[in-house]
Design an enzyme around this catalytic site. Sequence first.
Site, PDB file in Angstrom:
ATOM      1  N   GLU A  50      21.967 -14.003  34.334  1.00 54.15           N
ATOM      2  CA  GLU A  50      22.426 -14.657  32.875  1.00 54.15           C
ATOM      3  C   GLU A  50      22.001 -13.855  31.739  1.00 54.15           C
ATOM      4  O   GLU A  50      22.706 -13.778  30.529  1.00 54.15           O
ATOM      5  CB  GLU A  50      21.702 -16.090  32.755  1.00 54.15           C
ATOM      6  CG  GLU A  50      22.526 -17.231  33.728  1.00 54.15           C
ATOM      7  CD  GLU A  50      22.075 -17.133  35.047  1.00 54.15           C
ATOM      8  OE1 GLU A  50      20.845 -16.250  35.328  1.00 54.15           O
ATOM      9  OE2 GLU A  50      22.090 -18.169  35.774  1.00 54.15           O
ATOM     10  N   PHE A 112      15.554 -32.283  37.659  1.00 57.15           N
ATOM     11  CA  PHE A 112      15.942 -31.064  38.274  1.00 57.15           C
ATOM     12  C   PHE A 112      16.636 -30.026  37.437  1.00 57.15           C
ATOM     13  O   PHE A 112      17.597 -30.499  36.819  1.00 57.15           O
ATOM     14  CB  PHE A 112      16.569 -31.060  39.478  1.00 57.15           C
ATOM     15  CG  PHE A 112      16.807 -29.896  40.150  1.00 57.15           C
ATOM     16  CD1 PHE A 112      15.708 -29.031  40.772  1.00 57.15           C
ATOM     17  CD2 PHE A 112      18.175 -29.484  40.449  1.00 57.15           C
ATOM     18  CE1 PHE A 112      16.207 -27.836  41.384  1.00 57.15           C
ATOM     19  CE2 PHE A 112      18.347 -28.355  41.025  1.00 57.15           C
ATOM     20  CZ  PHE A 112      17.575 -27.461  41.428  1.00 57.15           C
ATOM     21  N   GLN A 113      15.910 -28.943  37.211  1.00 56.83           N
ATOM     22  CA  GLN A 113      16.697 -27.757  36.472  1.00 56.83           C
ATOM     23  C   GLN A 113      16.615 -28.342  34.824  1.00 56.83           C
ATOM     24  O   GLN A 113      17.814 -27.990  34.085  1.00 56.83           O
ATOM     25  CB  GLN A 113      17.943 -27.426  36.802  1.00 56.83           C
ATOM     26  CG  GLN A 113      17.759 -26.602  38.263  1.00 56.83           C
ATOM     27  CD  GLN A 113      18.827 -25.741  38.626  1.00 56.83           C
ATOM     28  OE1 GLN A 113      20.080 -26.157  38.360  1.00 56.83           O
ATOM     29  NE2 GLN A 113      18.619 -24.596  39.365  1.00 56.83           N
ATOM     30  N   LYS A 162      25.923 -32.626  31.750  1.00 59.72           N
ATOM     31  CA  LYS A 162      26.670 -32.834  32.549  1.00 59.72           C
ATOM     32  C   LYS A 162      27.717 -33.841  32.431  1.00 59.72           C
ATOM     33  O   LYS A 162      28.917 -33.806  32.679  1.00 59.72           O
ATOM     34  CB  LYS A 162      26.083 -32.804  34.071  1.00 59.72           C
ATOM     35  CG  LYS A 162      27.216 -32.472  35.069  1.00 59.72           C
ATOM     36  CD  LYS A 162      26.506 -32.082  36.570  1.00 59.72           C
ATOM     37  CE  LYS A 162      27.433 -32.011  37.659  1.00 59.72           C
ATOM     38  NZ  LYS A 162      27.041 -31.840  38.962  1.00 59.72           N
ATOM     39  N   MET A 479       9.120   6.536  25.728  1.00 59.68           N
ATOM     40  CA  MET A 479       8.659   6.220  24.195  1.00 59.68           C
ATOM     41  C   MET A 479       7.204   5.649  24.385  1.00 59.68           C
ATOM     42  O   MET A 479       6.501   5.714  23.525  1.00 59.68           O
ATOM     43  CB  MET A 479       9.586   5.311  23.591  1.00 59.68           C
ATOM     44  CG  MET A 479       9.407   4.844  22.329  1.00 59.68           C
ATOM     45  SD  MET A 479       9.446   6.488  21.202  1.00 59.68           S
ATOM     46  CE  MET A 479      11.197   6.287  20.772  1.00 59.68           C
TER      47      MET A 479
HETATM   48  C1  LIG Z   1      12.191  -5.602  27.735  1.00 58.50           C
HETATM   49  C2  LIG Z   1      11.430  -4.437  27.187  1.00 58.50           C
HETATM   50  N1  LIG Z   1      10.027  -4.621  27.554  1.00 58.50           N
HETATM   51  C3  LIG Z   1       9.297  -3.629  27.113  1.00 58.50           C
HETATM   52  C4  LIG Z   1       9.480  -2.865  26.301  1.00 58.50           C
HETATM   53  C5  LIG Z   1       8.759  -1.661  25.378  1.00 58.50           C
HETATM   54  N2  LIG Z   1       9.426  -0.464  25.566  1.00 58.50           N
HETATM   55  C6  LIG Z   1       9.879   0.239  24.580  1.00 58.50           C
HETATM   56  S1  LIG Z   1      10.477   1.701  25.149  1.00 58.50           S
HETATM   57  C7  LIG Z   1       9.882   1.646  26.604  1.00 58.50           C
HETATM   58  C8  LIG Z   1      10.076   2.651  27.595  1.00 58.50           C
HETATM   59  C9  LIG Z   1      11.331   2.876  28.200  1.00 58.50           C
HETATM   60  O1  LIG Z   1      11.618   3.754  29.187  1.00 58.50           O
HETATM   61  P1  LIG Z   1      12.818   4.414  29.498  1.00 58.50           P
HETATM   62  O2  LIG Z   1      13.850   3.612  30.018  1.00 58.50           O
HETATM   63  O3  LIG Z   1      12.554   5.385  30.920  1.00 58.50           O
HETATM   64  O4  LIG Z   1      13.381   5.454  28.321  1.00 58.50           O
HETATM   65  P2  LIG Z   1      12.851   6.783  27.693  1.00 58.50           P
HETATM   66  O5  LIG Z   1      11.835   6.135  26.576  1.00 58.50           O
HETATM   67  O6  LIG Z   1      11.843   7.099  28.881  1.00 58.50           O
HETATM   68  O7  LIG Z   1      13.692   7.338  27.200  1.00 58.50           O
HETATM   69  C10 LIG Z   1       9.362   0.435  26.908  1.00 58.50           C
HETATM   70  C11 LIG Z   1       8.457   0.024  28.016  1.00 58.50           C
HETATM   71  C12 LIG Z   1      10.935  -3.022  25.596  1.00 58.50           C
HETATM   72  N3  LIG Z   1      11.548  -2.331  24.525  1.00 58.50           N
HETATM   73  N4  LIG Z   1      11.783  -4.049  26.337  1.00 58.50           N
END
Ligand SMILES: Cc1ncc(C[n+]2csc(CCOP(=O)(O)OP(=O)(O)O)c2C)c(N)n1
Lengths: 572, 163
Positions: A50, A112-113, A162, A479
Amino acid sequence: MELSGAEIIVQALIDEGVEYVFGYPGGAVLHTYDALFKQDKVKHILVRHEQAATHGADGYARATGRCGVALVTSGPGATNAVTGIATAFMDSIPMVILSGQVPTPVIGSDAFQEVDTVGITRPCVKHNYLVKDVHDLALTIRKAFYIAMSGRPGPVLVDIPKDVTDPKIKIPYHYPKDIKMRSYSPALKGHPGQIKKAVDVLLQAKRPVLYTGGGVILGEASQALRDLVEKTGFPITSTLMGLGAFPMTDPRFLGMLGMHGTYEANMAMHETDVLFAIGARFDDRVTGKIEQFCPHATIIHLDVDPSSISKNVRVDIPIVGPVGSVLADMARLLKEHKQGPDPVALAEWWRQIEEWRGVKCLAYDRHSPLIKPQFAVETLYKVTEGGLYLTSDVGQHQMFAAQFYPFDEPRRWINSGGLGTMGFGLPAAMGVQLAFPDATVACVSGEASILMCIQEMATCKQYDLPIKVILLNNGYMGMVRQWQEFFYESRYSHSYVDALPDFVKLSESFGHVGMRVEQPGDLEGAMREAFAMKDRFVFMDIVVDPAENVYPMIEAGKGHHEMHLSPERELA
Amino acid sequence: MRHIISVLLENEAGALSRVSGLFSARGYNIESLTVAPTDDPTLSRMTLVTTGSEEIIEQIKKQLNKLVDTVKLLDLTEGRHIEREMMLIKVRAVKEGREELKRLTDIFRAKIIDVTETSYVVELTGTSQKLDAFIQAVPEGLVVEVVRSGPTGIARGEKGLTL
Ligand SMILES: Cc1ncc(C[n+]2csc(CCOP(=O)(O)OP(=O)(O)O)c2C)c(N)n1
Ligand SMILES: [Mg+2]
């Protein structure tokens, strides 16, 4: 016409002109799914989670400017959708989410749900409704679309028990065309006095900057903005969300501003004497330290949402109104003025800006034996000739895409700016590709982000969506690793993405094409090959330098003039 | 600064939680909140007492106005207005204390509305300061229970906060 609640839902969607509903069935929405089955006007896209239903609807909305629609069941269906709803909310994306709910007699009994969907989503929707009587259903859905699309857009959720969709209970159907709500009336025009004041101040400016945001795109004001720049010759910068509203290849565009903005954009912000913020909301990733934000500037702020004005930064001349209409009013006033902006001051300002540009803040090591992520994005631009709809996930790859893929049109760059939701890119690309079947759609992602909605490769197969995934695989949550390098003495706590799948085999197992590229010299050819497969979903696993950082960078809480620049600038 | 804000809301399920949710989500202070339907049953009138800098109060008003259920809003503090709060206070009343509490009630123009051999319930309406003063005046140790409505208010003059 006598319809059941379930039929009313479907007929209302038809009357709204909805093309696609992104959804996933379950007990509480079975009547509605049965009504969907019996017609062929509204097409249902079966996602695999979803979250992707809401991101898919979101991508569709961002690319088209129309309202995205998602349909989910009660309980876990609704909670799974929340991330996508919050993502749309933070970026003001119009969306209507229809969620199933347990039957009214058992609401509140931990059935439920059952979850309190209206309660859970309240802080991340523009508005929401629980419909307890089938007689209210059509009007409520009409209101939901109206609220989602008008003023500052946003997601609106309609929770439908529902029994309200019971196929045995038929009532007369009437779908109101026009709608007026005494408690909701978004601004339709800007205040003439404020607009005049703003024009006077703009014409007095010696070092003006236009700071534009996603509101320009949401307000369909791209052309009006271009006219303003044409008329004034003012330099312009944009937030991550506003990229493409003004052509990024135009010399008057200074690049993105903020945490990973260009040197010239951020320095111009620091030195400007008149800042005109247009459909932008002074987010902390843009302003840096508030006390040092635009220290010399008179600030004009145009926004359709009064609560955005003077929220983070005190504004001198607020204008509340739709961006497009106010910019048009301004253009009229500018035309009446015999004298334009001071040409001598403006020339001097541009000279200063060109000097900052000379720093070449985006330069990177072009002789590296490894594929640099910047090079990968530049190659993507070259191969696609700038003609992409490009969605993104969140991380370094997102910033590199924003810096190195100049968009010349609005609604081409589609990413989660406000919430920063990893997992957004692939499902959003599905929405874009469905909206524009003939367009070239790609998703730039990271090996961590892509795994958050990887299941959607099945949806792409089912509906033959020829999306290209451009995976900048650095083996790290890049990042996160960058922040750990800068601020935690390179202690890379849990940011190494271990045990990655073989993305080529994985794509193939979903019935798609997979490619892996490791050498800089192979990249362009491989990309050409990938994009030549016009009717195939292609997953390009591109192995990039694991140690690259995004520059420039302003640390959180620092001023615009305190940027870190790349140590590799000189190598370039 | 303390502000007293009146809001005319659609009388819809959930409207109150939208307001209280807004205050908690954005970290605004809320001192009191009262709400009840008006003469028009489709509308509720809410009175909110909050404190904050001028910037914060400005944001609070904008955010309240932004709620889809908000029909109208008035910051009573910006003009001449009347504020009233109601209090029901239960006090221990025995022996000579009974006379003294009765006198106090008269001085404050309050009413004793329930009597037992050992207690009174006193009803008092007025500004919040007046209610504070009454509580202060009750001799040490005699207060059993205090119930306050929170302030409500209305602007002076002929204009009304209506549709
Ligand atoms: C759902 C979610 N969880 C955690 C984060 C924190 N976060 C920001 S950038 C990142 C790393 C992303 O890694 P990748 O997809 O390999 O991209 P890169 O920075 O290596 O290009 C994380 C964990 C986020 N933005 N969204
Ligand atoms: Mg990565």
